[in-house]
Design an enzyme around this catalytic site. Structure first.
Site, short mmCIF file in Angstrom:
data_model
loop_
_atom_site.label_atom_id
_atom_site.label_comp_id
_atom_site.label_asym_id
_atom_site.label_seq_id
_atom_site.Cartn_x
_atom_site.Cartn_y
_atom_site.Cartn_z
N ASP B 25 -4.93 -3.72 -5.85
CA ASP B 25 -4.46 -3.50 -4.48
C ASP B 25 -3.69 -2.19 -4.51
OD1 ASP B 25 -3.17 -3.43 -2.07
OD2 ASP B 25 -2.06 -5.30 -2.34
N LYS B 86 -0.94 7.29 -0.07
CA LYS B 86 -2.13 6.67 0.51
C LYS B 86 -2.33 7.12 1.96
CE LYS B 86 -3.97 2.03 1.36
NZ LYS B 86 -3.68 0.60 1.14
N GLU B 185 -9.11 -4.81 2.61
CA GLU B 185 -7.93 -5.62 2.29
C GLU B 185 -7.94 -6.99 2.97
OE1 GLU B 185 -4.80 -2.91 3.23
OE2 GLU B 185 -5.23 -1.64 1.51
N ASP B 207 -0.83 -8.36 8.34
CA ASP B 207 -0.37 -7.72 7.11
C ASP B 207 0.82 -6.82 7.40
OD1 ASP B 207 0.03 -6.22 4.82
OD2 ASP B 207 -2.08 -5.72 4.52
#
Lengths: 175, 620
Positions: B25, B86, B185, B207
């Protein structure tokens, strides 16, 4: 015709969607790249190609217009890239009337009923052309194929109307 | 299921041999690595027992630090400490500055792509990501006594476009990781909960991580995971709740201006307080600094009141995503909670009442994505031959080409199941035209300027013909990871037009190769050794895969073909053992690869036939 063979269903414009969907998953279970993540690069490439073809076959067979175009092209008449317009004054007249009706839906006194009524008309047209198409595509007569090509062009108009209707419906009930 | 497996003598791989594959992840704030052992997925920890690796890399002249040590240096050395890279993947400087305002980094260009100037030189977001991935890979290797890691599944947000996915894959390649699959994800979270088998319906994945919030609406239908809608806020997360508490501490202690070290103390206390409030109704926070000694009492009620506006903000995103998906709240079958901030009771109760459904929380929300990725990696690497798992993903954003007037013509619409190949024909518009340029874009909008530019191609060597006579067929291919490749040919003459790919973002293969070399140029022997090892592993993979295929389907070839293919394999085995140069092994692999092409295509045809006939045999 390869796409029908792939899914092991008879070559027929009236498809058995349940069987196709079921066989689609079986095929993907066999060829999907995830099933060959460990394989040699040659096998991987093959797997991506096959999975893509099966996906494409499903998309083509599922969609009534694409399915008809595919069958017709396999029969030797490819109209998928054509720019040709439809020469049928009666049909075009009817389309113009339907367009006008469509535009007035939003301001109808009872939009729900008007939309339902319009939907019914589209459905009828769809069924009419589809039934004719099924017969024409099942024949082995060149003349019938030309008629089928015209029917596909008409079906495209019907699908455009349907998309348009959905758009109007969305905008009506959005707020 | 097979109750008894009989292995032929000399069969390549023992059936019970466990191959090591990992799930990663790669998060904005924290990253994790997990693997499956004895049938159970678990995250791997560092020597201090921590599963989460802060996604922070610090670049100093003396070396590179990854993780919590780097994170602690962030305040004192912001320019060289890259946090949340990211967010920069596949983006331009202008886009980054537009989204995140002023950042403490000095952006620059490196071979035409975005980079950040640090003490240790120019660092691209791809490179920084590769350092995080390499740290996770090293952790996994250490956990297993340096056993070879054969592959990894790496998760990406569902909304990631081609440039961002490609960048993630490039980073993995730089880190020496064989990517089995890029997995969305939310899909990974659903896999961790075992939702891929059995239930059908709509799943919402909420999330709330350290710095970002994502909501995804997925439809699970006949084993196909379709991403129906995604939404969220790229600058809303756990850190925002912490700063609310910091403000509260300031107000209660009457201290307004904080030195960096006191601010750090406040933030750490705020984090601890927030976590404690998930369990207790009241927390006393001791704040000792500069000779002062304060105790601040925080009740859950006070905290909930402060946090409510932020939680409401996430629910607004949820409402929009549900609407985009064209469904109603009641149609959502399951809600999965992901990200540490979903431990907050307020978040759980608000999400519960929004969807009118008890959200799934039994799996640690910090680890659930990594665990799901590990489960899929285990299947993909071949440890569970009986597994029925098949995750069919869809293209997250439409792919198209620029047409006249700055408009985009869609070639492959979003939500098309991948892999997919689509061809489109173009023609020349001038007599004798021998070249044509094409601009590939991704996005849903109609104008070129509103979509993401992926690549510009020029097709050269088109035979001169009258305008409209040349038919150039451009084929778009999207693989199972959602990555695009393009090829083109002139149809009437069969001339394969020469294509120049200029990625607008991301890296070309050459660039990746160069970076790989650069990153190891100070240790040439290391590089040589590493590349040799990589080729040996690759060769072993090819040999094992081919032997297994030959055992299963050798009958598809005649004796002569069989003998010659076996001879090629035997040659590769020999080269693999004796070669000193990676290039020797590479050449031998290519030779075997070419020799097996006919076999591969026969096998695929056979497996397609078998897929459907096997079924009727079962029914008898």
């Amino acid at each position: 015709m390869r796409y029908f063979e792939l899914f092991a269903v008879p070559v027929d414009y009236n498809i058995d969607l349940a069987t196709i969907n079921k066989n689609y998953l079986e095929l993907q279970r066999a060829v999907h790249p995830d099933r060959h993540a460990n394989a040699s690069s040659r096998d991987k490439l093959m797997s991506v190609q096959s999975a893509a073809e099966i996906n494409d076959a499903l998309q083509t067979l599922k969609h009534p217009v694409k399915r008809a175009e595919y069958m017709l092209s396999e029969l030797g008449v490819d109209i998928r890239a054509e720019q040709q317009t439809l020469q049928d004054p009666l049909f075009l007249m009817q389309q113009m009337e339907l367009r006008e009706e469509l535009e007035e839906l939003a301001s109808a006194s009872d939009p729900d009923a008007a939309i339902a009524n319009f939907e019914k008309q589209i459905k009828q047209l769809n069924e009419q052309y589809s039934a004719q198409l099924a017969e024409q595509l099942a024949s082995s007569n060149e003349q019938q194929y030309q008629l089928a090509a015209d029917n596909i062009r008409k079906l495209k108009f019907v699908y455009k109307l349907r998309d348009e209707l959905e758009r109007i419906e969305d905008s009506l009930f959005d707020d | 299921m097979a109750l008894l497996q009989i292995a032929e003598p000399g069969q390549s791989a023992a059936p019970h041999e466990h191959k090591l594959a990992i799930g990663i992840d790669l998060g904005t704030t924290n990253s994790l690595v997990a693997t499956v052992q004895s049938g159970e997925a678990r995250t791997l920890t560092d020597e201090l027992g921590a599963a989460m690796l802060p996604s922070v890399v610090r670049y100093q002249a003396g070396g590179i630090t990854v993780g919590s040590d780097a994170a602690q240096a962030a305040t004192q050395d912001p320019a060289n400490t890259l946090i949340s890279v990211k967010r920069f993947l596949g983006k331009t400087q202008a886009e980054i500055e537009h989204s995140y305002g002023q950042l403490p980094y000095q952006f620059c260009e490196d071979n035409g792509s975005l980079a950040i100037q640090t003490e240790a030189g120019k660092v691209s977001p791809v490179k920084a990501s590769s350092h995080i991935l390499a740290a996770l890979k090293a952790r996994a290797e250490q956990s297993f006594g340096n056993q070879e890691i054969l592959g990894a599944v790496i998760t990406v947000p569902a909304y990631f476009d081609d440039a961002q996915r490609q960048s993630t894959k490039d980073a993995a390649e730089l880190a020496g990781i064989n990517v089995l699959r890029l997995l969305n994800e939310p899909t990974a979270a659903a896999v961790a909960y075992g939702l891929d088998s059995g239930q059908e319906g709509i799943i919402a994945v909420y999330d709330l991580g350290g710095g970002t919030f994502d909501i995804s609406v997925l439809r699970l239908h006949q084993g196909v995971f379709e991403v129906m809608a995604t939404g969220g806020d790229s600058s809303l997360g756990g850190d925002d709740f912490d700063s609310l508490l910091v403000d509260y501490f300031k107000q209660q202690t009457g201290v307004s201006a904080l030195s960096p070290s006191v601010l750090r103390l406040f933030i750490n206390k705020a984090k601890a307080c927030k976590e404690a409030l998930s369990q207790y109704a009241k927390v006393n926070v001791g704040l000792e600094f500069d000779g002062q000694n304060h105790t601040v009492e925080v009740t859950r009620e006070t905290f909930d009141e402060m946090a409510m506006p932020l939680v409401k903000k996430t629910l607004r995103s949820c409402r929009r995503a549900v609407k985009d998906a064209g469904i109603e709240n009641e149609e959502v079958l399951q809600v999965i909670m992901v990200g540490g901030s979903t431990r907050m009771p307020l978040v759980r109760s608000q999400v519960h009442s929004f969807f009118d459904k008890e959200p799934l929380t039994s799996i640690d929300p910090d680890r659930v994505v990594a665990l799901g990725a590990a489960l899929q990696a285990d299947v993909l690497i071949g440890n569970k031959p009986d597994s029925d798992m098949l995750l069919l993903d869809v293209l997250p954003l439409s792919l198209g080409l620029e047409t006249m007037g700055g408009l985009v013509e869609k070639i492959i619409p979003r939500n098309t199941t991948i892999p997919v190949a689509r061809a489109q024909e173009f023609t020349t518009f001038k007599d004798g035209q021998t070249a044509m340029s094409l601009h590939v874009l991704q996005g849903e909008r109609e104008l070129v300027d509103d979509c993401r530019s992926l690549a510009k191609f020029s097709l050269k060597g088109i035979p001169p013909m009258a305008a409209g006579a040349a038919h150039i067929r451009v084929t778009f291919k999207v693989d199972a990871d959602g990555l695009l490749s393009v090829s083109a040919m002139e149809k009437s003459t069969g001339v394969q037009a020469e294509i120049q790919v200029k990625p607008s973002f991301g890296l070309s293969d050459d660039q990746v190769a160069n970076m790989l070399k650069e990153s190891m140029s100070n240790a040439k022997d290391d590089m040589q050794a590493r590349m040799l090892k990589e080729q040996q592993v690759e060769a072993l993979r090819v040999i094992e895969a081919l032997n297994a295929s030959l055992d299963a389907d050798g009958a598809l070839l005649d004796d002569a073909q069989l003998t010659s293919l076996r001879a090629e394999i035997a040659e590769l085995v020999k080269v693999r053992e004796n070669a000193q140069q990676p290039s020797e092994i590479k050449a031998a692999i290519e030779k075997v690869d070419n020799a097996s092409s006919e076999f591969a295509s026969r096998r695929m045809d056979a497996s397609i036939k078998k897929a459907l006939t096997g079924q009727s045999v079962d029914n008898i």
